[in-house]
Enzyme design. Structure first.
Site, PDB file in Angstrom:
ATOM      1  N   LYS A  42       0.818  -1.202   0.000  1.00  0.00           N
ATOM      2  CA  LYS A  42       0.000   0.000   0.000  1.00  0.00           C
ATOM      3  C   LYS A  42       0.863   1.269   0.000  1.00  0.00           C
ATOM      4  O   LYS A  42       2.070   1.205   0.218  1.00  0.00           O
ATOM      5  CB  LYS A  42      -0.916  -0.022   1.226  1.00  0.00           C
ATOM      6  CG  LYS A  42      -1.899  -1.192   1.220  1.00  0.00           C
ATOM      7  CD  LYS A  42      -2.747  -1.180   2.480  1.00  0.00           C
ATOM      8  CE  LYS A  42      -3.740  -2.325   2.506  1.00  0.00           C
ATOM      9  NZ  LYS A  42      -4.587  -2.266   3.719  1.00  0.00           N
TER      10      LYS A  42
ATOM     11  N   TYR B  69     -12.654  -2.767  -3.769  1.00  0.00           N
ATOM     12  CA  TYR B  69     -13.275  -2.666  -2.439  1.00  0.00           C
ATOM     13  C   TYR B  69     -14.801  -2.598  -2.498  1.00  0.00           C
ATOM     14  O   TYR B  69     -15.438  -2.093  -1.580  1.00  0.00           O
ATOM     15  CB  TYR B  69     -12.729  -1.441  -1.702  1.00  0.00           C
ATOM     16  CG  TYR B  69     -11.278  -1.580  -1.297  1.00  0.00           C
ATOM     17  CD1 TYR B  69     -10.886  -2.519  -0.347  1.00  0.00           C
ATOM     18  CD2 TYR B  69     -10.298  -0.782  -1.868  1.00  0.00           C
ATOM     19  CE1 TYR B  69      -9.558  -2.650   0.031  1.00  0.00           C
ATOM     20  CE2 TYR B  69      -8.956  -0.905  -1.501  1.00  0.00           C
ATOM     21  CZ  TYR B  69      -8.605  -1.843  -0.549  1.00  0.00           C
ATOM     22  OH  TYR B  69      -7.282  -1.971  -0.180  1.00  0.00           O
TER      23      TYR B  69
ATOM     24  N   PHE C 291     -15.648   3.521   6.677  1.00  0.00           N
ATOM     25  CA  PHE C 291     -14.229   3.583   6.329  1.00  0.00           C
ATOM     26  C   PHE C 291     -13.974   3.541   4.826  1.00  0.00           C
ATOM     27  O   PHE C 291     -12.826   3.688   4.384  1.00  0.00           O
ATOM     28  CB  PHE C 291     -13.445   2.448   7.012  1.00  0.00           C
ATOM     29  CG  PHE C 291     -13.875   1.060   6.594  1.00  0.00           C
ATOM     30  CD1 PHE C 291     -13.355   0.463   5.452  1.00  0.00           C
ATOM     31  CD2 PHE C 291     -14.805   0.360   7.349  1.00  0.00           C
ATOM     32  CE1 PHE C 291     -13.757  -0.811   5.071  1.00  0.00           C
ATOM     33  CE2 PHE C 291     -15.209  -0.913   6.976  1.00  0.00           C
ATOM     34  CZ  PHE C 291     -14.679  -1.495   5.825  1.00  0.00           C
TER      35      PHE C 291
ATOM     36  N   ARG D 272      -1.212 -14.620   4.469  1.00  0.00           N
ATOM     37  CA  ARG D 272      -1.946 -13.928   5.529  1.00  0.00           C
ATOM     38  C   ARG D 272      -1.242 -14.093   6.875  1.00  0.00           C
ATOM     39  O   ARG D 272      -1.242 -13.194   7.704  1.00  0.00           O
ATOM     40  CB  ARG D 272      -3.392 -14.386   5.554  1.00  0.00           C
ATOM     41  CG  ARG D 272      -4.109 -13.927   4.261  1.00  0.00           C
ATOM     42  CD  ARG D 272      -5.570 -14.255   4.223  1.00  0.00           C
ATOM     43  NE  ARG D 272      -6.338 -13.479   5.176  1.00  0.00           N
ATOM     44  CZ  ARG D 272      -6.667 -12.192   5.052  1.00  0.00           C
ATOM     45  NH1 ARG D 272      -6.271 -11.508   3.988  1.00  0.00           N
ATOM     46  NH2 ARG D 272      -7.380 -11.589   5.961  1.00  0.00           N
TER      47      ARG D 272
ATOM     48  N   ARG E 230       3.174  -6.632   9.467  1.00  0.00           N
ATOM     49  CA  ARG E 230       2.482  -5.547  10.173  1.00  0.00           C
ATOM     50  C   ARG E 230       3.007  -5.388  11.599  1.00  0.00           C
ATOM     51  O   ARG E 230       3.067  -4.270  12.114  1.00  0.00           O
ATOM     52  CB  ARG E 230       0.985  -5.807  10.161  1.00  0.00           C
ATOM     53  CG  ARG E 230       0.388  -5.685   8.760  1.00  0.00           C
ATOM     54  CD  ARG E 230      -1.030  -6.178   8.709  1.00  0.00           C
ATOM     55  NE  ARG E 230      -1.635  -5.959   7.398  1.00  0.00           N
ATOM     56  CZ  ARG E 230      -2.591  -6.719   6.907  1.00  0.00           C
ATOM     57  NH1 ARG E 230      -3.071  -7.749   7.604  1.00  0.00           N
ATOM     58  NH2 ARG E 230      -3.097  -6.462   5.707  1.00  0.00           N
TER      59      ARG E 230
ATOM     60  N   ASN F  18      -1.823  -0.169   7.119  1.00  0.00           N
ATOM     61  CA  ASN F  18      -1.190  -1.404   7.593  1.00  0.00           C
ATOM     62  C   ASN F  18      -0.299  -2.057   6.543  1.00  0.00           C
ATOM     63  O   ASN F  18      -0.083  -3.257   6.574  1.00  0.00           O
ATOM     64  CB  ASN F  18      -2.239  -2.371   8.131  1.00  0.00           C
ATOM     65  CG  ASN F  18      -3.254  -2.783   7.095  1.00  0.00           C
ATOM     66  OD1 ASN F  18      -3.122  -2.482   5.909  1.00  0.00           O
ATOM     67  ND2 ASN F  18      -4.284  -3.479   7.527  1.00  0.00           N
TER      68      ASN F  18
ATOM     69  N   HIS G  39      -1.835  -5.640   1.617  1.00  0.00           N
ATOM     70  CA  HIS G  39      -3.105  -6.352   1.431  1.00  0.00           C
ATOM     71  C   HIS G  39      -2.796  -7.711   0.840  1.00  0.00           C
ATOM     72  O   HIS G  39      -1.902  -7.847   0.010  1.00  0.00           O
ATOM     73  CB  HIS G  39      -4.023  -5.592   0.469  1.00  0.00           C
ATOM     74  CG  HIS G  39      -5.141  -6.436  -0.065  1.00  0.00           C
ATOM     75  ND1 HIS G  39      -6.327  -6.602   0.620  1.00  0.00           N
ATOM     76  CD2 HIS G  39      -5.234  -7.203  -1.184  1.00  0.00           C
ATOM     77  CE1 HIS G  39      -7.104  -7.428  -0.079  1.00  0.00           C
ATOM     78  NE2 HIS G  39      -6.463  -7.795  -1.174  1.00  0.00           N
TER      79      HIS G  39
ATOM     80  N   GLU H  34      -9.535 -10.477  -7.518  1.00  0.00           N
ATOM     81  CA  GLU H  34      -8.605  -9.364  -7.331  1.00  0.00           C
ATOM     82  C   GLU H  34      -7.478  -9.371  -8.369  1.00  0.00           C
ATOM     83  O   GLU H  34      -7.101  -8.314  -8.887  1.00  0.00           O
ATOM     84  CB  GLU H  34      -8.021  -9.409  -5.925  1.00  0.00           C
ATOM     85  CG  GLU H  34      -9.040  -9.113  -4.850  1.00  0.00           C
ATOM     86  CD  GLU H  34      -8.534  -9.308  -3.442  1.00  0.00           C
ATOM     87  OE1 GLU H  34      -9.299  -8.985  -2.506  1.00  0.00           O
ATOM     88  OE2 GLU H  34      -7.397  -9.779  -3.251  1.00  0.00           O
TER      89      GLU H  34
END
Length: 137
Positions: A10, A50, A58, A86, A103, A117, A120, A131
């Site tokens: 990000k 998203y 948010f 993950r 993270r 964070n 993704h 995605e």
């Protein structure tokens, strides 16, 4: 079963020059990098990515954050790569993410409206397929 997953570094990760550190964690685990590109995503691309969050409080701060700078999009491949990625990333909240995760080691709460964070990752094979199609066509 070999899977593919989308990983996004990000804008907070690219701005802090952490892209190499983030991507190297997946490579060090033995996953294969199969596609890679850097871009500043459009609002349209992010709205598609998203879509399930549209209407949530948010949502707009997230779109604004994700379009605020460069994002590195990567596709990694390997056995159980979605679950493994993950685990490598850690929980979404960097404050409680354990040491040893991306993270946990590199993120923190910046006290802003959106959670920054760093990274993704797809959460299921179905999400990964959707995605990857959005980001890589």
């Amino acid at each position: 079963m070999t899977e593919r997953t989308l990983i996004l570094v990000k804008p907070d990760g690219t701005e802090r020059s952490l892209t190499g550190q983030v991507l190297s964690r997946f490579e060090a685990k033995g996953y294969t990098l199969v596609e890679l590109k850097m871009l500043t995503p459009s609002a349209e691309l992010l709205a598609e990515h998203y879509a399930e969050h549209e209407g949530k409080p948010f949502y707009q701060p997230l779109i604004d954050f994700m379009s605020s700078g460069s994002v590195v999009a990567a596709v990694f491949e390997g056995e159980r790569v979605i679950e493994g990625a993950r685990t490598i990333m850690g929980p979404s909240d960097p404050t409680v993410a354990p040491a040893g995760t991306i993270r946990g080691d590199l993120g923190r709460d910046w006290g802003e409206d959106v959670q920054k964070n760093l990274v993704h990752g797809s959460d299921s094979p179905e999400s990964a397929q959707r995605e990857i199609g959005i980001w890589f066509g």
